[in-house]
Design a protein around this motif. Sequence first.
Motif, PDB file in Angstrom:
ATOM      1  N   SER A  87       7.407  -0.783   7.241  1.00  0.00           N
ATOM      2  CA  SER A  87       7.476   0.511   6.545  1.00  0.00           C
ATOM      3  C   SER A  87       8.240   0.367   5.239  1.00  0.00           C
ATOM      4  O   SER A  87       9.004  -0.588   5.039  1.00  0.00           O
ATOM      5  N   TRP A  96       2.190  -8.221  12.979  1.00  0.00           N
ATOM      6  CA  TRP A  96       0.895  -7.552  12.865  1.00  0.00           C
ATOM      7  C   TRP A  96      -0.125  -8.326  13.686  1.00  0.00           C
ATOM      8  O   TRP A  96      -0.503  -9.433  13.347  1.00  0.00           O
ATOM      9  N   LYS A 149       0.245   4.294   1.028  1.00  0.00           N
ATOM     10  CA  LYS A 149       0.139   5.079   2.264  1.00  0.00           C
ATOM     11  C   LYS A 149      -0.438   4.215   3.381  1.00  0.00           C
ATOM     12  O   LYS A 149      -1.178   3.260   3.133  1.00  0.00           O
ATOM     13  N   HIS A 150      -0.112   4.588   4.604  1.00  0.00           N
ATOM     14  CA  HIS A 150      -0.512   3.789   5.766  1.00  0.00           C
ATOM     15  C   HIS A 150      -2.008   3.828   6.020  1.00  0.00           C
ATOM     16  O   HIS A 150      -2.562   2.945   6.683  1.00  0.00           O
ATOM     17  N   ASN A 151      -2.711   4.849   5.495  1.00  0.00           N
ATOM     18  CA  ASN A 151      -4.114   5.056   5.851  1.00  0.00           C
ATOM     19  C   ASN A 151      -5.062   4.821   4.685  1.00  0.00           C
ATOM     20  O   ASN A 151      -6.128   5.424   4.614  1.00  0.00           O
ATOM     21  N   THR A 152      -4.684   3.945   3.764  1.00  0.00           N
ATOM     22  CA  THR A 152      -5.517   3.744   2.575  1.00  0.00           C
ATOM     23  C   THR A 152      -6.565   2.646   2.741  1.00  0.00           C
ATOM     24  O   THR A 152      -7.316   2.384   1.811  1.00  0.00           O
ATOM     25  N   ALA A 192       4.875   5.365   5.657  1.00  0.00           N
ATOM     26  CA  ALA A 192       4.358   5.001   6.981  1.00  0.00           C
ATOM     27  C   ALA A 192       4.605   6.118   7.991  1.00  0.00           C
ATOM     28  O   ALA A 192       5.328   7.089   7.715  1.00  0.00           O
ATOM     29  N   LYS A 193       4.032   5.967   9.177  1.00  0.00           N
ATOM     30  CA  LYS A 193       4.187   6.980  10.236  1.00  0.00           C
ATOM     31  C   LYS A 193       5.444   6.763  11.062  1.00  0.00           C
ATOM     32  O   LYS A 193       5.723   7.519  11.983  1.00  0.00           O
ATOM     33  N   LYS A 250       3.764  -6.273   9.587  1.00  0.00           N
ATOM     34  CA  LYS A 250       3.612  -5.003   8.881  1.00  0.00           C
ATOM     35  C   LYS A 250       4.967  -4.303   8.910  1.00  0.00           C
ATOM     36  O   LYS A 250       5.729  -4.454   9.877  1.00  0.00           O
ATOM     37  N   TRP A 261       2.405  -6.777   5.223  1.00  0.00           N
ATOM     38  CA  TRP A 261       1.645  -5.607   4.785  1.00  0.00           C
ATOM     39  C   TRP A 261       2.662  -4.470   4.738  1.00  0.00           C
ATOM     40  O   TRP A 261       3.181  -4.040   5.751  1.00  0.00           O
ATOM     41  N   GLN A 270       3.750  -0.665   4.029  1.00  0.00           N
ATOM     42  CA  GLN A 270       3.277   0.716   3.981  1.00  0.00           C
ATOM     43  C   GLN A 270       4.432   1.580   3.466  1.00  0.00           C
ATOM     44  O   GLN A 270       5.333   1.915   4.214  1.00  0.00           O
ATOM     45  N   LYS A 285       0.864  -1.174   0.000  1.00  0.00           N
ATOM     46  CA  LYS A 285       0.000   0.000   0.000  1.00  0.00           C
ATOM     47  C   LYS A 285       0.903   1.227   0.000  1.00  0.00           C
ATOM     48  O   LYS A 285       1.885   1.280   0.736  1.00  0.00           O
TER      49      LYS A 285
END
Length: 261
Positions: free
Chosen positions: A184, A166, A123-126, A158-159, A182, A153, A155, A121
């Motif tokens: 980054s 995960w 972005k982390h918030n998709t 990521a943040k 998960k 997963w 990202q 993904k």
Amino acid sequence: MKVQLRNMANKYVNFVSDEHFLNCIKNLHNSYLKAKNNISKRSLYANKVDTVKLTFDSKFNDISEEDLIQSEILRQIDKSINNSIGIFHEQILGGISGFEIGNLSGFDIKSTDNKLFADIKNKHNTMNSSAAESLFQKLARYADDYKTARCYWVQILAKGSFEENWKGDINGKEYGHSRVFKISGDKFYALLSGEEDAFFQLYKALPVAISDYLKSVDSEKLVKENSALDEIASETEKSKRSILDQITFENYSYYLGFDKL
């Protein structure tokens, strides 16, 4: 995990060939061109243009109507290009020795020895909670089917910088698996390439590689970019309306009084 040997002969990054790197840029450029060429006046109007907001934007931000509409067109292009950015990362990573892209096989990246599977993904918030639950279940199935595989997963943006198991509450259910993780973007690039600064290499190389690629492109063979603004401007020459009034009329002429614009 196989460690990629450092290739000092490459111009751009050490973990994939220059040819592969430029080809990935070419594919993304084609996606941009396709997105631009898909923005006609008809597609711009498809979900109705908020000309009340655009009026505020124009006056409060001191933006000309033409620049404002161009920004709106670019916003619509941006929405359609986000998925292509994720595909760009898949293609780059799929060029690392020992790995391949999924080609719609249910995963985005896997190792050729089936010891790693990943879903990328940008972005982390998709994802909403339902999408996250579905993704966890898919990765867990890969982990169960391939008893030594680690499943990720990814990202890209990521943040934080991390690689961690995960687990936790998703959609009100407790999830966890010893080989589902998960990670980054920087850590995943490092994991596959064997180079800690691989993602930084990519970032630093992009401006140079994009410039090199664009120099090789025959601009005369490129398809004409979006026609939406040209179409609207052509209508204003006949109607003598402003650009915003023309867009408002074409979107809302059936509203009370708007037929008088």
